[in-house]
Write a protein that holds these residues in place. Structure first.
Motif, PDB file in Angstrom:
ATOM      1  N   SER A  46       0.875  -1.172   0.000  1.00 15.62           N
ATOM      2  CA  SER A  46       0.000   0.000   0.000  1.00 15.62           C
ATOM      3  C   SER A  46       0.911   1.220   0.000  1.00 15.62           C
ATOM      4  O   SER A  46       2.134   1.091   0.168  1.00 15.62           O
ATOM      5  N   LEU A  47       0.322   2.379  -0.153  1.00 14.70           N
ATOM      6  CA  LEU A  47       1.131   3.597  -0.132  1.00 14.70           C
ATOM      7  C   LEU A  47       1.805   3.752   1.227  1.00 14.70           C
ATOM      8  O   LEU A  47       2.989   4.087   1.311  1.00 14.70           O
ATOM      9  N   ASP A  61      18.776   4.087   6.709  1.00 17.76           N
ATOM     10  CA  ASP A  61      20.012   3.307   6.553  1.00 17.76           C
ATOM     11  C   ASP A  61      20.940   3.904   5.494  1.00 17.76           C
ATOM     12  O   ASP A  61      21.941   3.280   5.128  1.00 17.76           O
ATOM     13  N   GLU A  62      20.578   5.081   4.990  1.00 17.28           N
ATOM     14  CA  GLU A  62      21.345   5.776   3.954  1.00 17.28           C
ATOM     15  C   GLU A  62      21.484   4.935   2.696  1.00 17.28           C
ATOM     16  O   GLU A  62      22.548   4.886   2.066  1.00 17.28           O
ATOM     17  N   ILE A  63      20.410   4.262   2.336  1.00 16.44           N
ATOM     18  CA  ILE A  63      20.332   3.493   1.094  1.00 16.44           C
ATOM     19  C   ILE A  63      19.382   4.245   0.176  1.00 16.44           C
ATOM     20  O   ILE A  63      18.276   4.618   0.586  1.00 16.44           O
ATOM     21  N   GLU A  64      19.819   4.484  -1.058  1.00 13.34           N
ATOM     22  CA  GLU A  64      18.990   5.221  -2.007  1.00 13.34           C
ATOM     23  C   GLU A  64      17.913   4.297  -2.584  1.00 13.34           C
ATOM     24  O   GLU A  64      18.001   3.076  -2.484  1.00 13.34           O
ATOM     25  N   PHE A  65      16.927   4.913  -3.217  1.00 10.15           N
ATOM     26  CA  PHE A  65      15.809   4.177  -3.808  1.00 10.15           C
ATOM     27  C   PHE A  65      15.500   4.762  -5.171  1.00 10.15           C
ATOM     28  O   PHE A  65      15.495   5.987  -5.343  1.00 10.15           O
ATOM     29  N   ARG A  66      15.258   3.879  -6.141  1.00 13.58           N
ATOM     30  CA  ARG A  66      14.860   4.315  -7.483  1.00 13.58           C
ATOM     31  C   ARG A  66      13.664   3.513  -7.940  1.00 13.58           C
ATOM     32  O   ARG A  66      13.617   2.291  -7.763  1.00 13.58           O
ATOM     33  N   SER A  67      12.708   4.204  -8.527  1.00 16.51           N
ATOM     34  CA  SER A  67      11.590   3.559  -9.210  1.00 16.51           C
ATOM     35  C   SER A  67      11.665   4.021 -10.664  1.00 16.51           C
ATOM     36  O   SER A  67      11.574   5.215 -10.946  1.00 16.51           O
ATOM     37  N   ILE A  98      11.500   8.190  -9.967  1.00 13.59           N
ATOM     38  CA  ILE A  98      11.820   8.642  -8.620  1.00 13.59           C
ATOM     39  C   ILE A  98      13.202   8.114  -8.277  1.00 13.59           C
ATOM     40  O   ILE A  98      13.469   6.926  -8.390  1.00 13.59           O
ATOM     41  N   ASP A  99      14.083   9.023  -7.866  1.00 10.31           N
ATOM     42  CA  ASP A  99      15.425   8.651  -7.453  1.00 10.31           C
ATOM     43  C   ASP A  99      15.762   9.492  -6.231  1.00 10.31           C
ATOM     44  O   ASP A  99      15.966  10.701  -6.338  1.00 10.31           O
ATOM     45  N   THR A 100      15.806   8.853  -5.058  1.00  9.43           N
ATOM     46  CA  THR A 100      16.030   9.607  -3.830  1.00  9.43           C
ATOM     47  C   THR A 100      17.459  10.135  -3.698  1.00  9.43           C
ATOM     48  O   THR A 100      17.760  10.837  -2.746  1.00  9.43           O
ATOM     49  N   ALA A 101      18.310   9.821  -4.670  1.00  6.85           N
ATOM     50  CA  ALA A 101      19.657  10.387  -4.668  1.00  6.85           C
ATOM     51  C   ALA A 101      19.637  11.844  -5.139  1.00  6.85           C
ATOM     52  O   ALA A 101      20.594  12.580  -4.918  1.00  6.85           O
ATOM     53  N   SER A 102      18.540  12.256  -5.770  1.00  2.00           N
ATOM     54  CA  SER A 102      18.434  13.630  -6.258  1.00  2.00           C
ATOM     55  C   SER A 102      17.427  14.416  -5.413  1.00  2.00           C
ATOM     56  O   SER A 102      16.499  13.842  -4.854  1.00  2.00           O
ATOM     57  N   PRO A 103      17.597  15.730  -5.336  1.00  2.00           N
ATOM     58  CA  PRO A 103      16.638  16.545  -4.583  1.00  2.00           C
ATOM     59  C   PRO A 103      15.207  16.413  -5.128  1.00  2.00           C
ATOM     60  O   PRO A 103      14.249  16.337  -4.353  1.00  2.00           O
ATOM     61  N   THR A 104      15.056  16.347  -6.440  1.00  2.00           N
ATOM     62  CA  THR A 104      13.725  16.209  -7.039  1.00  2.00           C
ATOM     63  C   THR A 104      13.101  14.867  -6.665  1.00  2.00           C
ATOM     64  O   THR A 104      11.918  14.792  -6.349  1.00  2.00           O
ATOM     65  N   PHE A 121       9.177  11.825  -3.477  1.00  2.00           N
ATOM     66  CA  PHE A 121       8.842  10.801  -2.510  1.00  2.00           C
ATOM     67  C   PHE A 121       8.174  11.397  -1.282  1.00  2.00           C
ATOM     68  O   PHE A 121       7.228  10.830  -0.737  1.00  2.00           O
ATOM     69  N   HIS A 122       8.642  12.555  -0.821  1.00  2.00           N
ATOM     70  CA  HIS A 122       8.009  13.196   0.339  1.00  2.00           C
ATOM     71  C   HIS A 122       6.568  13.589   0.036  1.00  2.00           C
ATOM     72  O   HIS A 122       5.713  13.554   0.928  1.00  2.00           O
ATOM     73  N   LEU A 123       6.300  13.942  -1.212  1.00  2.00           N
ATOM     74  CA  LEU A 123       4.914  14.220  -1.603  1.00  2.00           C
ATOM     75  C   LEU A 123       4.068  12.947  -1.485  1.00  2.00           C
ATOM     76  O   LEU A 123       2.943  12.981  -0.987  1.00  2.00           O
ATOM     77  N   PHE A 124       4.626  11.821  -1.935  1.00  2.00           N
ATOM     78  CA  PHE A 124       3.927  10.540  -1.766  1.00  2.00           C
ATOM     79  C   PHE A 124       3.659  10.266  -0.292  1.00  2.00           C
ATOM     80  O   PHE A 124       2.582   9.836   0.091  1.00  2.00           O
ATOM     81  N   ALA A 125       4.655  10.519   0.545  1.00  2.00           N
ATOM     82  CA  ALA A 125       4.503  10.285   1.979  1.00  2.00           C
ATOM     83  C   ALA A 125       3.412  11.178   2.564  1.00  2.00           C
ATOM     84  O   ALA A 125       2.604  10.737   3.388  1.00  2.00           O
ATOM     85  N   ALA A 126       3.372  12.441   2.124  1.00  2.00           N
ATOM     86  CA  ALA A 126       2.336  13.352   2.608  1.00  2.00           C
ATOM     87  C   ALA A 126       0.954  12.888   2.178  1.00  2.00           C
ATOM     88  O   ALA A 126      -0.008  12.940   2.959  1.00  2.00           O
ATOM     89  N   PHE A 127       0.837  12.398   0.951  1.00  2.00           N
ATOM     90  CA  PHE A 127      -0.449  11.881   0.486  1.00  2.00           C
ATOM     91  C   PHE A 127      -0.862  10.644   1.283  1.00  2.00           C
ATOM     92  O   PHE A 127      -2.038  10.461   1.599  1.00  2.00           O
ATOM     93  N   ALA A 128       0.097   9.805   1.625  1.00  2.00           N
ATOM     94  CA  ALA A 128      -0.213   8.614   2.418  1.00  2.00           C
ATOM     95  C   ALA A 128      -0.723   9.007   3.804  1.00  2.00           C
ATOM     96  O   ALA A 128      -1.696   8.440   4.305  1.00  2.00           O
ATOM     97  N   GLU A 129      -0.073   9.990   4.414  1.00  2.00           N
ATOM     98  CA  GLU A 129      -0.520  10.450   5.727  1.00  2.00           C
ATOM     99  C   GLU A 129      -1.900  11.090   5.629  1.00  2.00           C
ATOM    100  O   GLU A 129      -2.776  10.864   6.476  1.00  2.00           O
ATOM    101  N   PHE A 130      -2.127  11.869   4.591  1.00  2.00           N
ATOM    102  CA  PHE A 130      -3.427  12.488   4.360  1.00  2.00           C
ATOM    103  C   PHE A 130      -4.512  11.418   4.200  1.00  2.00           C
ATOM    104  O   PHE A 130      -5.597  11.523   4.777  1.00  2.00           O
ATOM    105  N   GLU A 131      -4.198  10.367   3.436  1.00  2.00           N
ATOM    106  CA  GLU A 131      -5.145   9.269   3.237  1.00  2.00           C
ATOM    107  C   GLU A 131      -5.474   8.584   4.562  1.00  2.00           C
ATOM    108  O   GLU A 131      -6.642   8.302   4.857  1.00  2.00           O
ATOM    109  N   ARG A 132      -4.474   8.328   5.403  1.00  2.00           N
ATOM    110  CA  ARG A 132      -4.715   7.705   6.714  1.00  2.00           C
ATOM    111  C   ARG A 132      -5.602   8.594   7.572  1.00  2.00           C
ATOM    112  O   ARG A 132      -6.511   8.115   8.252  1.00  2.00           O
TER     113      ARG A 132
END
Length: 189
Positions: free
Chosen positions: A74-75, A88-94, A99-105, A110-121
């Motif tokens: 789930s989200l 754990d300082e491990i990057e993530f790419r989709s 989405i690449d967490t190694a870049s600021p964008t 990803f933080h926008l996704f996290a905010a939407f997940a919290e909003f949904e909850r």
């Protein structure tokens, strides 16, 4: 610094080749691509566990997936997994969602996704509370139904008082356990 791939297919009819090919094209070592043949709702993902064990914290490793829905159930679950990777300082790419967490964008996305997940909850929590309040306003109570009605409780009192029946006998007549009978008599059920 290693790029570790993770793929998941839900059914036996599906083939992981599309995902594996995309992961290899993105730079993952074919020997370090872990594939689960399991439904997305399953909490047990042995290949993901093996990938997680191989990832080396704080050494620049990256977990790469073809699409976000291949990783999280789930989200909220996805946010939890990627947050653990970040801790754990491990990057993530989709690959599909770029989405690449190694870049600021990528981190922002990803933080926008996290905010939407919290909003949904929060929305789910509010809807649930509103539904419970509306049901109570209509006189409905949540939870398990009472085992004995008021009439049965009165009957139990009468049988024990007038007929001198034991609690075990009364419980047997009413087809409940002695514990249920005692709770009902004391006002708990």
């Amino acid at each position: 610094m290693a790029m570790i791939g993770y793929a998941r297919v839900s059914t036996l009819e599906q083939n992981e080749a599309l995902q594996v090919d995309a992961l290899i094209a993105a730079g993952c070592d074919p020997a370090r691509i872990y594939v689960d043949h399991i439904t997305g709702s399953s909490t047990k993902r042995p290949a993901l566990d093996r990938a997680w064990e191989y990832l080396r914290p704080r050494e620049g490793d990256t977990l790469v997936v073809w699409r976000l829905d291949r990783l999280g159930r789930s989200l909220a679950h996805l946010v939890q997994l990627v947050s653990q990777l970040a801790a754990d300082e491990i990057e993530f790419r989709s690959l599909s969602e770029s989405i690449d967490t190694a870049s600021p964008t990528g981190r922002l996305t990803f933080h926008l996704f996290a905010a939407f997940a919290e909003f949904e909850r929060d929305l789910i929590r509010e809807r649930t509370a509103a539904g419970v309040a509306a049901a109570r306003a209509r006189g409905r109570q949540g939870g398990r139904p009472r085992a004995l009605s008021d009439a049965q409780i009165e009957q139990a009192h009468r049988m024990m008082r007038e007929d001198n029946l034991s609690a075990t006998d009364v419980a047997g007549v009413l087809r409940v356990s002695r514990a249920t009978l005692y709770r009902a008599i004391q006002g708990g059920t």
